[in-house]
Enzyme design. Structure first.
Site, PDB file in Angstrom:
ATOM      1  N   ALA A 251      48.183  44.784  35.939  1.00  0.00           N
ATOM      2  CA  ALA A 251      46.823  44.284  36.185  1.00  0.00           C
ATOM      3  C   ALA A 251      46.763  42.893  36.799  1.00  0.00           C
ATOM      4  CB  ALA A 251      45.942  44.356  34.939  1.00  0.00           C
ATOM      5  N   ALA A 252      47.899  42.344  37.248  1.00  0.00           N
ATOM      6  CA  ALA A 252      47.844  41.048  37.948  1.00  0.00           C
ATOM      7  C   ALA A 252      46.999  41.193  39.215  1.00  0.00           C
ATOM      8  CB  ALA A 252      49.249  40.573  38.311  1.00  0.00           C
ATOM      9  N   GLY A 253      47.280  42.254  39.969  1.00  0.00           N
ATOM     10  CA  GLY A 253      46.526  42.503  41.204  1.00  0.00           C
ATOM     11  C   GLY A 253      45.048  42.746  40.909  1.00  0.00           C
ATOM     12  N   ASP A 254      44.761  43.489  39.858  1.00  0.00           N
ATOM     13  CA  ASP A 254      43.363  43.780  39.511  1.00  0.00           C
ATOM     14  C   ASP A 254      42.636  42.500  39.094  1.00  0.00           C
ATOM     15  OD1 ASP A 254      43.731  46.471  40.040  1.00  0.00           O
ATOM     16  OD2 ASP A 254      44.263  46.950  37.974  1.00  0.00           O
TER      17      ASP A 254
HETATM   18  P1  ATP Z   1      50.029  44.925  39.956  1.00  0.00           P
HETATM   19  O1  ATP Z   1      50.178  46.251  40.650  1.00  0.00           O
HETATM   20  O2  ATP Z   1      51.211  44.508  39.114  1.00  0.00           O
HETATM   21  O3  ATP Z   1      48.739  44.722  39.256  1.00  0.00           O
HETATM   22  P2  ATP Z   1      49.963  43.917  42.653  1.00  0.00           P
HETATM   23  O4  ATP Z   1      51.256  44.406  43.201  1.00  0.00           O
HETATM   24  O5  ATP Z   1      48.701  44.551  43.089  1.00  0.00           O
HETATM   25  O6  ATP Z   1      50.024  43.807  41.080  1.00  0.00           O
HETATM   26  P3  ATP Z   1      50.867  41.202  42.994  1.00  0.00           P
HETATM   27  O7  ATP Z   1      51.077  40.794  44.393  1.00  0.00           O
HETATM   28  O8  ATP Z   1      52.062  41.546  42.177  1.00  0.00           O
HETATM   29  O9  ATP Z   1      49.786  42.369  42.985  1.00  0.00           O
HETATM   30  O10 ATP Z   1      50.094  40.048  42.190  1.00  0.00           O
HETATM   31  C1  ATP Z   1      48.779  39.628  42.506  1.00  0.00           C
HETATM   32  C2  ATP Z   1      48.669  38.139  42.277  1.00  0.00           C
HETATM   33  O11 ATP Z   1      48.966  37.860  40.907  1.00  0.00           O
HETATM   34  C3  ATP Z   1      49.675  37.300  43.070  1.00  0.00           C
HETATM   35  O12 ATP Z   1      49.177  37.004  44.354  1.00  0.00           O
HETATM   36  C4  ATP Z   1      49.814  36.064  42.174  1.00  0.00           C
HETATM   37  O13 ATP Z   1      48.750  35.169  42.390  1.00  0.00           O
HETATM   38  C5  ATP Z   1      49.682  36.644  40.782  1.00  0.00           C
HETATM   39  N1  ATP Z   1      51.013  36.941  40.202  1.00  0.00           N
HETATM   40  C6  ATP Z   1      51.659  38.129  40.179  1.00  0.00           C
HETATM   41  N2  ATP Z   1      52.863  38.026  39.592  1.00  0.00           N
HETATM   42  C7  ATP Z   1      52.998  36.722  39.223  1.00  0.00           C
HETATM   43  C8  ATP Z   1      54.010  35.947  38.544  1.00  0.00           C
HETATM   44  N3  ATP Z   1      55.153  36.516  38.134  1.00  0.00           N
HETATM   45  N4  ATP Z   1      53.776  34.633  38.340  1.00  0.00           N
HETATM   46  C9  ATP Z   1      52.622  34.047  38.733  1.00  0.00           C
HETATM   47  N5  ATP Z   1      51.631  34.712  39.368  1.00  0.00           N
HETATM   48  C10 ATP Z   1      51.808  36.028  39.610  1.00  0.00           C
END
Ligand code: ATP
Length: 305
Positions: A251-254
């Site tokens: 949920a980082a991306g979300d």
């Molecule tokens: P997910 O599918 O895991 O929800 P995603 O692949 O859609 O994520 P990411 O690019 O992994 O998206 O992460 C989205 C944002 O979250 C990044 O641009 C960053 O700001 C933050 N983020 C993700 N991972 C980290 C981390 N390990 N440390 C700090 N910030 C992070």
């Protein structure tokens, strides 16, 4: 600007999580640990993020005619969002994800779209007034593409911002890309959609160029711990994220997408909105789970203070 409304269209899933020592082989029966049902689905996660971070949210989605669907709908209302456009469909159960988490940290996931598959163009059309009266529309790709395209056209024709987080990764028709104000893929999604493998600044510029040629004004490629690549008008740069101890990036991306739209609708500049969204996403990676990990507005402001 503070009364701006964000409409989010997308999926709702109940995530069934179980920890396993290893993934079972065909025919093997295994005892798991710590079984939990947590609320997930990309649409729901982004809607919860936006609501917790201070946005006025309409959520267009479908649940089944079952207890878990009704419980989730109730919890979204308690988060402060407008749930009038969450339909209870009788033809299917609420969407689920069966997630095995192995001791190695790897995941194995099976999804049943269930009610999410009923968020088609006809249903979206019946919520046209909600889309047309909002200031922006945010969507993902866990619900039928014809519904996503219908909503994008309604919002664009009404002169609203149309934002797509193209996850999970899949090829998309140019007609859909042509409706978008902004797209927010991660590196894998950017590669599938543009054919350019994103590994550094230069390849990110090239990938973004493909989106711009198809009519997308703003391109934000999220780079995990490395931050976000932004391409908009004369700005092409990587904006660093925050350094935190990552526990679970679910949920980082979300969180990033919900937070970004919240800040943009408050009238923040694109760079200010990215700063806020990266802070919220960084907090979410320090905690376990999907909706359980999404911070509140106050937590995010404290983190930035
Ligand atoms: P997910 O599918 O895991 O929800 P995603 O692949 O859609 O994520 P990411 O690019 O992994 O998206 O992460 C989205 C944002 O979250 C990044 O641009 C960053 O700001 C933050 N983020 C993700 N991972 C980290 C981390 N390990 N440390 C700090 N910030 C992070």
């Amino acid at each position: 600007m503070h009364n701006s409304t964000l409409t989010i269209l997308g999926s709702i899933n109940a995530d069934h999580l179980i920890q396993v020592s290893h993934f079972p082989q065909p025919g093997e029966t295994l005892s798991g640990r710590n079984y939990q049902v947590v609320y997930g689905g990309k649409g729901a996660n982004q809607a919860v993020a936006a609501a917790r971070l201070g946005a006025k949210v309409n959520f267009i989605a479908c649940v089944g005619n079952d207890d878990i669907g009704r419980e989730m709908k109730k919890s979204f209302a308690q988060e402060g969002m407008n749930t009038a456009a969450i339909s209870e469909v009788t033809q299917a159960r609420t969407g689920i994800a069966m997630i095995q988490v192995a001791d190695s940290g790897e995941n194995s996931i099976v999804i049943s779209a269930g009610a999410n598959a009923y968020l088609n163009a006809d249903r979206v059309q019946s919520f046209a007034h909600i889309i047309e009266q909002s200031d922006a529309l945010l969507m993902q790709l866990e619900t039928p593409l014809d519904g996503v395209l219908c909503a994008a056209k309604l919002a664009k024709q009404a002169g609203k911002q149309v934002v797509l987080n193209p996850a999970p990764a899949q090829p998309l028709p140019d007609e859909l890309l042509g409706q978008l104000t902004m797209i927010t893929p991660n590196e894998t999604e950017a590669e599938i959609l543009t054919g350019v493998k994103v590994v550094d600044y230069q390849s990110a510029v090239q990938s973004a160029q493909v989106f711009h040629q198809k009519g997308v004004e703003m391109v934000l490629i999220t780079l995990g711990a490395k931050g976000v690549f932004v391409s908009h008008q004369n700005q092409q740069e990587i904006v660093q994220g925050f350094v935190v101890q990552a526990t679970d990036t679910t949920a980082a991306g979300d969180t990033f997408n919900g937070a970004l739209m919240t800040a943009l609708l408050e009238g923040k500049s694109l760079n200010q909105a990215i700063h806020f969204a990266q802070a919220a996403a960084a907090i979410s990676v320090t905690r376990l789970g999907a909706q359980t990990s999404i911070p509140t507005r106050q937590e995010t402001l404290d983190f930035l203070a």
